[in-house]
Write an enzyme that holds these catalytic residues in place. Sequence first.
Site, PDB file in Angstrom:
ATOM      1  CG  HIS A 139      -1.882  -1.112   1.321  1.00 32.93           C
ATOM      2  ND1 HIS A 139      -2.762  -1.422   0.301  1.00 32.93           N
ATOM      3  CD2 HIS A 139      -2.098  -2.025   2.312  1.00 32.93           C
ATOM      4  CE1 HIS A 139      -3.492  -2.480   0.681  1.00 32.93           C
ATOM      5  NE2 HIS A 139      -3.100  -2.862   1.882  1.00 32.93           N
TER       6      HIS A 139
HETATM    7 ZN   LIG Z   1      -3.870  -7.307   3.634  1.00 34.61          ZN
END
Ligand SMILES: [Zn+2]
Length: 377
Positions: A139
């Site tokens: 992320h």
């Molecule tokens: Zn995850």
Amino acid sequence: MPRASAVLIASDIYRRSRYGGKHPLSIQRVAPAVDLARALGWVPDGAYIESPQASVAELCRFHDRDYVEAVMRAEASQSVTAAEQQRYNIGCAGNPVFPEVFRRPATACGGTLKAAELLAEPGPDAPVLAYNPAGGTHHGRPGRASGFCYFNDPVLGILRLLDLGVRRVLYLDVDAHHGDGVEAAFVGESRVATISIHEAGRWPYTGAAADRGGGQSYNFPVPPGFNDSEFEFLLETAVGPIARSFRPEIVVMQGGCDGLAEDPLSRLELSNRALIGAAEFAASLAPKLLLLGGGGYNPWAVARCWAAMWGKLTGNELPDRIGEAGRLVLARLEWPRLRQAPPAHWLETLCDAPRPGPIRPEIRALVAGLAARGLAA
Ligand SMILES: [Zn+2]
């Protein structure tokens, strides 16, 4: 001495570092996975490599310098200003400031860079598998932290592969959360294709089936209850055809295991057999595999799954029962979330019972959508 054909990269920094408090990553994950693999006799001499720490210059191949420096300052001062918190998304609940807030993620990146370098070496002595279970922080964004991820080691690793002359990299992300940071990083890059299989309707709420990134991204948002049979179906009828069309030289697999039924952060219902099988499948798609960790928030489930992935990929028979040395590794684990003793099979067995099930229409629809893109099983 001949080089090991498979290398396991880790560091003791993960043994002593905690995100702190009630954070899902306050648990032990990498150390017990490595210890369990060792206890099972699966880490021969020469196979273990201590992870280097990525340098600032290496991190800046993808990340903004001001952000990297802000994370370093946060580690030094153990604090962030309100402006830094706002701008860089650090010092907040998901991405707290903890004692190794720079060194730990920089080490995870250093491990993935090392893995990429070893795999990119030409010649028969280069390894064909490199596993960095601390990696997989998918992320992370160029200028900010996101979803427990400060830096994005998969992106840095793929960039290093490209810089070393690898012509086609397939990124396969089986974490329960969409691999948004990696997909976004390679929009418009023809040498990289990304595939993400993740729970629909879960944070970060991206990765819809229609989301193609720059044209070479494939997203498979799956419903809660996703089972082993459905996972295998997607691998064979979607991931396989994509890989055969793209012909990767290296597969980079984000092997997050928060899709396991016993994980607290998703509603997927996989057994670890499905993820072990996925790693084997990924290894079959290209001559070389760079395997990373990722999510996974039940310490017993993570240690068993990641140790078993390594064991299977290095040609070992997975035992039904793990034996005393392995049991001791698992018996030491702690999980504040669990209020009773862990069930016996978390301590004594390596593989879960399979979790087969029907292949639901939503799953078949995801595969049918591939035909429109000229891909079919
Ligand atoms: Zn995850």
